[in-house]
Design an enzyme around this catalytic site. Sequence first.
Site, PDB file in Angstrom:
ATOM      1  N   ARG A  24      54.650 -10.621 -13.849  1.00 56.35           N
ATOM      2  CA  ARG A  24      54.403 -11.088 -15.220  1.00 56.35           C
ATOM      3  C   ARG A  24      54.287 -12.603 -15.315  1.00 56.35           C
ATOM      4  NH1 ARG A  24      56.766  -8.887 -21.012  1.00 56.35           N
ATOM      5  NH2 ARG A  24      55.712 -10.468 -22.264  1.00 56.35           N
ATOM      6  N   GLU A  37      59.581  -9.917 -16.397  1.00 56.92           N
ATOM      7  CA  GLU A  37      59.134 -11.083 -15.629  1.00 56.92           C
ATOM      8  C   GLU A  37      60.007 -11.346 -14.408  1.00 56.92           C
ATOM      9  OE1 GLU A  37      57.333 -14.290 -17.953  1.00 56.92           O
ATOM     10  OE2 GLU A  37      58.093 -15.677 -16.454  1.00 56.92           O
ATOM     11  N   HIS A  45      49.366 -24.565 -29.562  1.00 48.22           N
ATOM     12  CA  HIS A  45      49.767 -23.930 -28.308  1.00 48.22           C
ATOM     13  C   HIS A  45      48.541 -23.638 -27.427  1.00 48.22           C
ATOM     14  CE1 HIS A  45      52.012 -21.389 -25.539  1.00 48.22           C
ATOM     15  NE2 HIS A  45      51.125 -20.430 -25.725  1.00 48.22           N
ATOM     16  N   ARG A  57      72.673  -6.580 -33.999  1.00 52.89           N
ATOM     17  CA  ARG A  57      72.527  -6.214 -32.563  1.00 52.89           C
ATOM     18  C   ARG A  57      71.225  -5.488 -32.253  1.00 52.89           C
ATOM     19  NH1 ARG A  57      78.097  -4.818 -33.166  1.00 52.89           N
ATOM     20  NH2 ARG A  57      79.331  -6.624 -32.578  1.00 52.89           N
ATOM     21  N   HIS A  71      50.625 -22.589 -18.614  1.00 53.93           N
ATOM     22  CA  HIS A  71      51.722 -22.808 -19.559  1.00 53.93           C
ATOM     23  C   HIS A  71      52.754 -23.818 -19.062  1.00 53.93           C
ATOM     24  CE1 HIS A  71      49.889 -19.395 -21.491  1.00 53.93           C
ATOM     25  NE2 HIS A  71      50.801 -19.347 -22.441  1.00 53.93           N
ATOM     26  N   ASN A  81      51.717 -16.762 -17.403  1.00 54.56           N
ATOM     27  CA  ASN A  81      52.031 -18.133 -17.806  1.00 54.56           C
ATOM     28  C   ASN A  81      51.068 -19.144 -17.196  1.00 54.56           C
ATOM     29  OD1 ASN A  81      54.322 -17.411 -19.372  1.00 54.56           O
ATOM     30  ND2 ASN A  81      55.433 -17.077 -17.465  1.00 54.56           N
ATOM     31  N   LYS A 138      46.984  -7.148 -20.418  1.00 49.37           N
ATOM     32  CA  LYS A 138      48.384  -7.536 -20.599  1.00 49.37           C
ATOM     33  C   LYS A 138      49.292  -6.316 -20.560  1.00 49.37           C
ATOM     34  CE  LYS A 138      51.728 -10.276 -22.976  1.00 49.37           C
ATOM     35  NZ  LYS A 138      52.060 -11.359 -23.893  1.00 49.37           N
ATOM     36  N   HIS A 185      53.310 -26.188 -21.882  1.00 52.57           N
ATOM     37  CA  HIS A 185      54.587 -26.328 -22.595  1.00 52.57           C
ATOM     38  C   HIS A 185      55.079 -27.768 -22.542  1.00 52.57           C
ATOM     39  CE1 HIS A 185      55.775 -21.757 -22.407  1.00 52.57           C
ATOM     40  NE2 HIS A 185      54.868 -22.023 -23.315  1.00 52.57           N
ATOM     41  N   LYS A 213      58.034 -10.422 -25.724  1.00 50.78           N
ATOM     42  CA  LYS A 213      58.728 -11.714 -25.605  1.00 50.78           C
ATOM     43  C   LYS A 213      58.892 -12.288 -27.012  1.00 50.78           C
ATOM     44  CE  LYS A 213      57.551 -13.514 -21.050  1.00 50.78           C
ATOM     45  NZ  LYS A 213      56.836 -14.596 -20.331  1.00 50.78           N
ATOM     46  N   GLU A 246      43.851 -18.240 -24.727  1.00 47.53           N
ATOM     47  CA  GLU A 246      44.610 -17.122 -24.123  1.00 47.53           C
ATOM     48  C   GLU A 246      43.662 -16.000 -23.690  1.00 47.53           C
ATOM     49  OE1 GLU A 246      47.696 -17.541 -23.292  1.00 47.53           O
ATOM     50  OE2 GLU A 246      48.880 -18.504 -24.877  1.00 47.53           O
TER      51      GLU A 246
HETATM   52  P1  NAD Z   1      50.524 -19.711 -35.624  1.00 46.76           P
HETATM   53  O1  NAD Z   1      51.360 -18.524 -35.745  1.00 46.76           O
HETATM   54  O2  NAD Z   1      51.113 -21.030 -36.000  1.00 46.76           O
HETATM   55  O3  NAD Z   1      49.195 -19.470 -36.463  1.00 46.76           O
HETATM   56  C1  NAD Z   1      48.237 -20.487 -36.528  1.00 46.76           C
HETATM   57  C2  NAD Z   1      47.918 -20.885 -37.980  1.00 46.76           C
HETATM   58  O4  NAD Z   1      47.065 -19.910 -38.564  1.00 46.76           O
HETATM   59  C3  NAD Z   1      49.123 -20.969 -38.874  1.00 46.76           C
HETATM   60  O5  NAD Z   1      48.929 -22.011 -39.800  1.00 46.76           O
HETATM   61  C4  NAD Z   1      49.097 -19.623 -39.581  1.00 46.76           C
HETATM   62  O6  NAD Z   1      49.789 -19.614 -40.795  1.00 46.76           O
HETATM   63  C5  NAD Z   1      47.626 -19.438 -39.797  1.00 46.76           C
HETATM   64  N1  NAD Z   1      47.145 -18.082 -39.923  1.00 46.76           N
HETATM   65  C6  NAD Z   1      47.603 -16.969 -39.325  1.00 46.76           C
HETATM   66  N2  NAD Z   1      46.788 -15.946 -39.552  1.00 46.76           N
HETATM   67  C7  NAD Z   1      45.794 -16.405 -40.343  1.00 46.76           C
HETATM   68  C8  NAD Z   1      44.634 -15.817 -40.897  1.00 46.76           C
HETATM   69  N3  NAD Z   1      44.292 -14.566 -40.626  1.00 46.76           N
HETATM   70  N4  NAD Z   1      43.836 -16.578 -41.677  1.00 46.76           N
HETATM   71  C9  NAD Z   1      44.145 -17.882 -41.902  1.00 46.76           C
HETATM   72  N5  NAD Z   1      45.202 -18.507 -41.377  1.00 46.76           N
HETATM   73  C10 NAD Z   1      46.015 -17.768 -40.595  1.00 46.76           C
HETATM   74  O7  NAD Z   1      49.980 -19.903 -34.130  1.00 46.76           O
HETATM   75  P2  NAD Z   1      49.435 -18.864 -33.046  1.00 46.76           P
HETATM   76  O8  NAD Z   1      48.420 -19.607 -32.279  1.00 46.76           O
HETATM   77  O9  NAD Z   1      49.107 -17.561 -33.643  1.00 46.76           O
HETATM   78  O10 NAD Z   1      50.708 -18.614 -32.130  1.00 46.76           O
HETATM   79  C11 NAD Z   1      51.252 -19.642 -31.339  1.00 46.76           C
HETATM   80  C12 NAD Z   1      52.678 -19.262 -30.990  1.00 46.76           C
HETATM   81  O11 NAD Z   1      52.660 -18.068 -30.207  1.00 46.76           O
HETATM   82  C13 NAD Z   1      53.387 -20.299 -30.158  1.00 46.76           C
HETATM   83  O12 NAD Z   1      54.651 -20.531 -30.718  1.00 46.76           O
HETATM   84  C14 NAD Z   1      53.502 -19.673 -28.783  1.00 46.76           C
HETATM   85  O13 NAD Z   1      54.645 -20.106 -28.101  1.00 46.76           O
HETATM   86  C15 NAD Z   1      53.580 -18.215 -29.137  1.00 46.76           C
HETATM   87  N6  NAD Z   1      53.164 -17.326 -28.050  1.00 46.76           N
HETATM   88  C16 NAD Z   1      53.990 -16.294 -27.726  1.00 46.76           C
HETATM   89  C17 NAD Z   1      53.638 -15.402 -26.740  1.00 46.76           C
HETATM   90  C18 NAD Z   1      54.522 -14.228 -26.437  1.00 46.76           C
HETATM   91  O14 NAD Z   1      54.278 -13.527 -25.446  1.00 46.76           O
HETATM   92  N7  NAD Z   1      55.517 -13.963 -27.248  1.00 46.76           N
HETATM   93  C19 NAD Z   1      52.414 -15.539 -26.068  1.00 46.76           C
HETATM   94  C20 NAD Z   1      51.580 -16.590 -26.423  1.00 46.76           C
HETATM   95  C21 NAD Z   1      51.968 -17.484 -27.425  1.00 46.76           C
HETATM   96  N1  GLY Z   2      52.685 -14.951 -22.745  1.00 48.74           N
HETATM   97  C1  GLY Z   2      53.342 -14.664 -21.515  1.00 48.74           C
HETATM   98  C2  GLY Z   2      53.954 -13.308 -21.460  1.00 48.74           C
HETATM   99  O1  GLY Z   2      53.895 -12.547 -22.393  1.00 48.74           O
HETATM  100  O2  GLY Z   2      54.553 -12.975 -20.467  1.00 48.74           O
END
Ligand code: NAD
Ligand code: GLY
Length: 364
Positions: free
Chosen positions: A246, A242, A270, A126, A253, A250, A232, A257, A148, A190
């Site tokens: 907020r 949101e 992404h 939880r 997005h 997006n 942010k 998406h 998020k 981003e």
């Molecule tokens: P990811 O986590 O897949 O990382 C990209 C690649 O880089 C992966 O292969 C990873 O293993 C590798 N990697 C990570 N750090 C490294 C480093 N320092 N050196 C070498 N390789 C490295 O992708 P991302 O772009 O970081 O994240 C995308 C995700 O984030 C999506 O799922 C998206 O939906 C999510 N997201 C979430 C929010 C939120 O507010 N929670 C906001 C934007 C995106």
């Molecule tokens: N990436 C969108 C948010 O954090 O609200």
Amino acid sequence: MKDVRGMTQLTVSLGERSYPIHIGSGVLDEPELYRPHIPGGRAAVVTNDVVAPLYLARLRSALAAAGIACVEIVLPDGEAHKDWQTLDRIADGLLAGRCDRRTPIVALGGGVIGDMAGFAAAIYQRGVPFIQVPTTLLAQVDSSVGGKTAINHVRGKNMLGAFHQPRAVITDVGTLGTLPERELRAGLAEVIKHGLILDAEFVAWLEASMERLLARDAHALVHAVRRCCELKAEVVRTDEREEGLRAILNFGHTFGHAIETAMGYGSWLHGEAVAAGMVIAARLSAEAGLLARADAERVRRLIERAGLPTDGPPLAYERYMELMAVDKKAERGSIRFVLLEGIGAARVAADLSEAPLRRALGQP
Ligand code: NAD
Ligand code: GLY
């Protein structure tokens, strides 16, 4: 990448759930940054099989120096694994490691690890505390801040998740030195987004600094990470869940998406999908009479200079509509779009008619 030692700290102000973001080169190795958030002397580190060989030993040493023992959970890499099965592997690792309600989870990796480990932290027994140690540019400027957390469903991106704020974000820009070029560019999407929706001056700085960012100039990267986190943090402070403002985070997005879901998770990164989505959304803003056409072109050019896609894949208009109807911003069947009212200003709009949408998608 040149070393920049100077550490900087910001706060995400959310009353008793406020937390620090520590930004600097080498902060991964600082025991004192972890110690206050892991009082019980035990933590569970969640990472993946790409990041673990690069940074897990350093994190383990920093935790050990703070008197913290860790359970380590190493997952398969990639967006395609941001699903129930992998979430279950985290739960299994936490239970096998006898983690209890006071064992914090430390997410070491990009946005995929941060989102999944954060979701696990939201639901394990939880809810347990968690700490973000983001290692991609995208995660450092966006996903590690704001609480998020989610996994994907085959019918829609990030469809299962929770709001769960971290206790701290420890952002070591030195880790960007090992990031593949394509991932760096995806993170820039981003970065550009934060400027386009909130800060025209930052957009002008990005236009002037794009080459330095692509060359991984440490000072430029620290500035970009810090500015995005400031922007942010202020949005999250104002509208954590949101309910209004907020949603502008997006921008790009809704289309992005849809592209990710249609193409299969991991095929378009992404950030790449968001980049194309931002160009389409800027065109739509111009079609809706909110944005000058010259500014829509300015958006396209900046994204192109970051080496990112400026158009979506050849999906039919009807397919976009079908996928966007599943978007979390859709309300009572109406798709809501984040549009630009100028460079540095955004708003949410609904009920756009078919003709401008088709033109924005290049499908008149
Ligand atoms: P990811 O986590 O897949 O990382 C990209 C690649 O880089 C992966 O292969 C990873 O293993 C590798 N990697 C990570 N750090 C490294 C480093 N320092 N050196 C070498 N390789 C490295 O992708 P991302 O772009 O970081 O994240 C995308 C995700 O984030 C999506 O799922 C998206 O939906 C999510 N997201 C979430 C929010 C939120 O507010 N929670 C906001 C934007 C995106
Ligand atoms: N990436 C969108 C948010 O954090 O609200």
